[in-house]
Design a protein around this motif. Structure first.
Motif, mmCIF file in Angstrom:
data_model
loop_
_atom_site.group_PDB
_atom_site.id
_atom_site.type_symbol
_atom_site.label_atom_id
_atom_site.label_comp_id
_atom_site.label_asym_id
_atom_site.label_seq_id
_atom_site.Cartn_x
_atom_site.Cartn_y
_atom_site.Cartn_z
ATOM 1 N N UNK A 358 -26.434 48.923 -7.339
ATOM 2 C CA UNK A 358 -25.037 49.012 -7.767
ATOM 3 C C UNK A 358 -24.132 48.250 -6.801
ATOM 4 N N UNK A 359 -24.425 48.369 -5.508
ATOM 5 C CA UNK A 359 -23.636 47.661 -4.502
ATOM 6 C C UNK A 359 -23.685 46.160 -4.718
ATOM 7 N N UNK A 360 -24.872 45.639 -5.030
ATOM 8 C CA UNK A 360 -25.007 44.206 -5.267
ATOM 9 C C UNK A 360 -24.140 43.752 -6.427
ATOM 10 N N UNK A 364 -21.006 41.232 -6.019
ATOM 11 C CA UNK A 364 -20.955 39.951 -6.711
ATOM 12 C C UNK A 364 -19.674 39.816 -7.514
ATOM 13 N N UNK A 365 -19.253 40.911 -8.142
ATOM 14 C CA UNK A 365 -18.023 40.865 -8.927
ATOM 15 C C UNK A 365 -16.812 40.596 -8.034
ATOM 16 N N UNK A 366 -16.761 41.260 -6.886
ATOM 17 C CA UNK A 366 -15.652 41.033 -5.952
ATOM 18 C C UNK A 366 -15.705 39.611 -5.396
ATOM 19 N N UNK A 367 -16.898 39.133 -5.060
ATOM 20 C CA UNK A 367 -17.034 37.774 -4.539
ATOM 21 C C UNK A 367 -16.568 36.749 -5.563
ATOM 22 N N UNK A 368 -16.993 36.914 -6.815
ATOM 23 C CA UNK A 368 -16.586 35.967 -7.857
ATOM 24 C C UNK A 368 -15.071 35.954 -8.009
ATOM 25 N N UNK A 369 -14.464 37.132 -7.977
ATOM 26 C CA UNK A 369 -13.010 37.217 -8.123
ATOM 27 C C UNK A 369 -12.312 36.592 -6.918
ATOM 28 N N UNK A 538 -35.328 24.773 -10.125
ATOM 29 C CA UNK A 538 -35.184 25.873 -11.083
ATOM 30 C C UNK A 538 -34.036 26.778 -10.637
ATOM 31 N N UNK A 539 -32.984 26.933 -11.451
ATOM 32 C CA UNK A 539 -31.959 27.930 -11.137
ATOM 33 C C UNK A 539 -32.504 29.328 -11.390
ATOM 34 N N UNK A 540 -32.251 30.235 -10.473
ATOM 35 C CA UNK A 540 -32.787 31.584 -10.577
ATOM 36 C C UNK A 540 -31.658 32.592 -10.766
ATOM 37 N N UNK A 541 -32.032 33.752 -11.250
ATOM 38 C CA UNK A 541 -31.073 34.833 -11.381
ATOM 39 C C UNK A 541 -30.481 35.164 -10.010
ATOM 40 N N UNK A 542 -29.186 35.348 -9.949
ATOM 41 C CA UNK A 542 -28.522 35.635 -8.689
ATOM 42 C C UNK A 542 -27.913 34.401 -8.053
ATOM 43 N N UNK A 561 -33.103 27.964 -1.928
ATOM 44 C CA UNK A 561 -31.760 28.015 -1.341
ATOM 45 C C UNK A 561 -31.033 29.197 -1.976
ATOM 46 N N UNK A 562 -30.788 30.228 -1.186
ATOM 47 C CA UNK A 562 -30.195 31.458 -1.711
ATOM 48 C C UNK A 562 -28.702 31.269 -2.019
ATOM 49 N N UNK A 563 -28.261 31.870 -3.104
ATOM 50 C CA UNK A 563 -26.843 31.929 -3.489
ATOM 51 C C UNK A 563 -26.172 30.558 -3.406
#
Length: 612
Positions: A358-360, A364-369, A538-542, A561-563
Motif C-alpha cells: 500500500x505504501x508503494x 508512487x501517486x504522490x511522486x507522480x503528482x 523491455x519496459x517493466x511494471x513500476x 535501470x530502476x524507475x
C-alpha cells in the motif's frame, strides 16, 4: 589498472586527474564521470601487503584506507574496534539506572521512534531485559496523531498509567519541553539517541546518552541509535556483572543481537566507518543465520536466502519494517523484531508486507503528482532547492518522495503535505553532499518561517503554515543557492573499474565484495562498460527498464535501470543503440544460475561523451 589482474576488468582509458572517465563530461543524468581517485604508491603498497589484484587495491586505496589499515578494513572485528562504553557521556549512569530498575522491579516503558532504527533499538533492550527475566512494554508514537518523539502529553499519559521510568530510543535528545514536563511530574527518563543537538542544550534526564551531544567525546557520532543501544547492552552486562546478577543466571550473549544493530545502521544510512563498519559487518553475519523470527519471516516473504547484505537490509527488510510507521500501526516493526514466536512473527510480517504494498502505491501517486506540479512550472529548472506541496499528502511517504525527487533532479528537495483542516503543512527534505539542508531548515525555524524544524546535513523535517511555504522556498534558495551550485559542479559519478560484458562474472563480484559492507563512507563499487550495444530493451511494471548489454567479443550481460522509464536515461535505453553505461553489480541466482547483472545508474552517448 592492469589488464592482467585476473578480475575481469580492462585498463582504464582515463585515470584520476587526467579528465573525465571515458570522456563523459555530461551523462544522461547530467553528470561527469570520474575515476575514483587513488594514490599510486598506496595502491602498490596494498597490492604487496595484502596480495590483492591491482583493481581491488586501487578500490581500497580510493576509500581512504591507509597502508596499515587494509587488513582490519577487509576483516573488521568488534574485538579490535569496540569502544569503551564509559567513553560515552552518561553511559555508565544509564546502565546503573536501568540495572537498578531491573533489580527493584520499577515500572519501566521503552519508548522508541517509529522507523527501523527505533524498532531495532527497542527490540535490543527488550530482548536484554527478557534474558534477565523481565518483560518491558514498548510505546511507539503514531506518526500522524502524535508526531515524532516524546511530548509532554505522552509523558503525562504514561505516568498516569503507572510508568515510573521511560527509556527513549532513537529520539528524545532534542525533546526539551517533554523532558522538562517529565521532571515536573516525577517521571524518570533515560535517553538513548544519536540525533544532532543544539550547542549548549542538554535537556534534563537521569541520563542522556548520545554520541552527538555537544559534550560527548566518544568519537562515535556516526552510529545509528541501534549502534548506541548495542553499546548500552555491553554497559548493562558490565553493570549487572559488577552487581553479581550473573551468579545464578547466564550472562546474555550480546552477539546474538548484532543483526538488529546492523539493521539500524544500514537503514538509517549511517557512515560505515570504524566501529560502525565492524558492527555492521559482524551483524550481517549474524543476520545471515536468520535466527531472529521476525527477520526470518520478512526474509521468507521477500524471498531472501543465504548471506544477508546491506542491500537485503536496506531495500527488502527495512522498507517493510518501516511500512507500519508510515501508513499502518506504528508498533508493528518493534513487535516483529522483539518477538520470539515464529507464528506471531509470520503474522506481523504478512501485515507489514501488505502495508508496504500500500505504501508503494501511495508513494508512487504522490511522486507522480509532485513531478507534475514541478514540471508544470518550468521555474524548477533553475531552483537550487525544490519545494513542492499539495493537500492530503501523507506524512509517512513525503520523505521517500523527497528522496526520489532528489535522485531525479540532482538537487535538494522538500516535500510538504498540507492538512487543510488543521492549517498545517508537514514537510520532509532530502539533500545532496555539500548542501546542509538540516542547518538551513533550523535557520528557517529561527527566522520564524516554521512552526518547527531541524535535522542533519542530508535530511530534515519541518512543520509550517501553508501561507509561508513560498517564503520558505525563497529562504532556502537564498541560503543554499551557492552551496548547491558548487555541489552540482562537483556532482560526478565516480567509477572504480572498467568492465566488459564478456569478462563480467561472479568471480569479479566476489572479489570486490571483500570491500563490503557498503554504504556512506564506503561506497559500493561502480563499474563502467564502454560502447556496449543495448539489446532487448523491455519496459517493466513500476517504470523500470531491463536490457541486455553486448560487446564485440560476443559477451552478454543482463542489466536493469530502476524507475527510469520516463527519464532521459530510460528513454535512451529503450531506444537501443550503443552507449557507455555505469552501475553496480548484483548477484543473479535465479534458477541457480550463479550469475550477475548490472544495475544501471547512468549512461552516456559515446558520440557526445568522447570515444576510447
Amino acid at each position: 589498472m592492469s589488464a592482467k589482474c585476473g578480475c575481469g576488468v580492462r585498463p582504464d582509458p582515463v585515470v584520476a586527474g587526467e579528465g573525465p572517465f571515458l570522456g563523459v563530461g555530461r551523462s544522461l543524468t547530467g553528470r561527469t564521470w570520474a575515476a575514483r581517485p587513488a594514490e599510486a604508491d598506496l595502491v602498490r603498497r596494498h597490492q604487496s601487503a595484502l596480495g590483492l589484484s591491482e583493481p581491488l587495491a586501487r578500490a581500497l586505496a580510493s576509500r581512504g584506507v591507509g597502508p596499515d589499515e587494509g587488513e582490519i578494513y577487509l576483516n573488521p572485528t568488534l574485538k579490535a574496534q569496540f569502544p569503551n562504553p564509559s567513553s560515552f557521556r552518561d553511559m555508565d549512569r544509564a546502565a546503573e539506572v536501568l540495572v537498578d530498575a531491573l533489580v527493584k522491579e520499577r515500572a519501566m516503558v521503552v519508548f522508541a521512534d517509529y522507523d527501523v532504527d527505533g524498532a531495532a533499538s527497542a527490540a535490543q533492550l527488550v530482548r536484554w531485559m527478557r534474558a534477565m527475566g523481565r518483560e518491558v512494554p514498548v510505546y511507539i508514537p503514531d506518526r500522524v496523531t502524535e508526531g515524532y518523539g516524546p511530548s509532554p502529553a505522552i509523558f503525562r499519559s504514561l505516568k498516569e498509567k503507572g510508568a515510573d521510568l521511560v527509556v527513549t530510543l532513537d529520539c528524545g535528545a532534542a525533546a526539551v519541553d517533554a523532558l522538562a514536563a517529565a521532571q515536573e511530574i516525577g517521571l524518570d527518563v533515560v535517553v538513548i539517541d544519536h540525533h544532532l543537538m543544539r550547542p549548549g542544550e542538554v535537556p534534563p534526564a537521569l541520563a542522556l546518552v548520545n554520541p552527538n551531544r555537544p559534550d560527548d567525546n566518544s568519537g562515535q557520532g556516526m552510529l545509528a541509535a541501534a549502534g548506541v543501544a548495542f553499546v548500552l547492552l555491553a554497559a548493562l552486562n558490565r553493570e549487572a556483572r559488577q552487581q553479581g546478577l550473573f551468579k545464578d543466571r547466564p550472562e546474555p550473549d550480546l552477539r546474538q543481537w548484532l543483526d538488529l544493530a546492523a539493521l539500524g545502521a544500514v537503514c538509517d544510512v549511517t557512515a560505515l566507518t570504524g566501529f560502525n563498519r565492524a558492527l555492521t559487518a559482524q551483524g550481517l553475519k549474524v543476520m545471515s543465520r536468520w535466527a531472529n523470527p521476525g527477520l526470518k519471516a520478512l526474509a521468507d516473504i521477500g524471498k531472501v536466502s543465504g548471506n544477508a547484505t546491506t542491500f537485503h537490509a536496506g531495500f527488502i527488510l527495512g522498507p517493510r519494517i518501516n511500512a507500519g510507521g508510515r501508513i499502518g500501526r506504528s508498533d508493528l516493526g518493534a513487535r516483529l523484531l522483539a518477538t520470539d514466536d515464529p507464528a506471531e512473527a509470520a503474522l506481523l510480517a504478512a501485515q507489514l508486507d501488505e502495508l508496504n504494498g500500500q505504501r508503494k502505491a501511495v508513494e508512487q501517486a504522490v511522486l507522480d503528482e509532485a513531478v507534475a506540479i514541478l514540471e508544470a512550472d518550468r521555474s524548477y529548472e533553475s531552483a537550487p532547492v525544490l519545494v513542492v506541496s499539495a493537500p492530503g499528502w501523507p506524512p509517512g511517504v513525503i520523505g521517500i518522495v523527497a528522496g526520489r525527487l532528489r535522485e531525479r533532479y540532482r538537487r535538494p528537495a522538500v516535500v510538504i503535505g498540507v492538512d487543510t483542516a488543521a492549517g498545517v503543512g508537514k514537510g520532509s527534505g532530502r539533500s545532496q553532499p555539500g548542501v546542509n539542508l538540516g542547518a538551513a531548515v533550523q535557520a528557517a525555524f529561527e527566522a520564524g518561517l516554521l512552526l518547527s524544524g531541524g535535522g542533519h546535513a542530508m535530511a530534515a523535517g519541518l512543520s509550517i503554515r501553508p501561507d509561508r511555504i513560498a517564503d520558505l522556498a525563497d529562504f532556502l534558495a537564498a541560503r543554499l543557492g551557492e552551496d548547491q551550485a558548487r555541489a552540482a559542479e562537483a556532482d560526478a559519478l565516480e567509477v572504480d573499474a572498467l568492465i566488459t560484458p564478456r569478462g563480467t562474472d561472479r568471480a569479479l563480484l566476489d572479489a570486490f565484495a571483500r570491500l563490503a559492507p557498503f554504504g556512506p563512507g564506503n561506497p559500493e563499487p561502480v563499474f563502467a562498460a564502454a560502447s556496449v550495444r543495448i539489446e532487448r530493451p523491455i519496459p517493466m511494471r513500476g517504470g523500470h527498464v531491463r536490457v541486455t548489454l553486448s560487446d564485440s567479443a560476443g559477451g552478454r550481460l543482463k542489466a536493469v535501470a530502476w524507475r527510469s522509464e520516463d527519464t532521459p536515461l530510460g528513454q535512451a535505453l529503450l531506444a537501443g543503440g550503443v552507449l557507455h553505461v555505469a552501475g553496480r553489480l548484483r548477484a543473479d541466482d535465479w534458477q541457480g544460475r550463479a550469475s550477475v547483472e548490472l544495475e544501471i545508474e547512468d549512461a552516456a552517448d559515446p558520440r557526445q561523451a568522447g570515444t576510447l
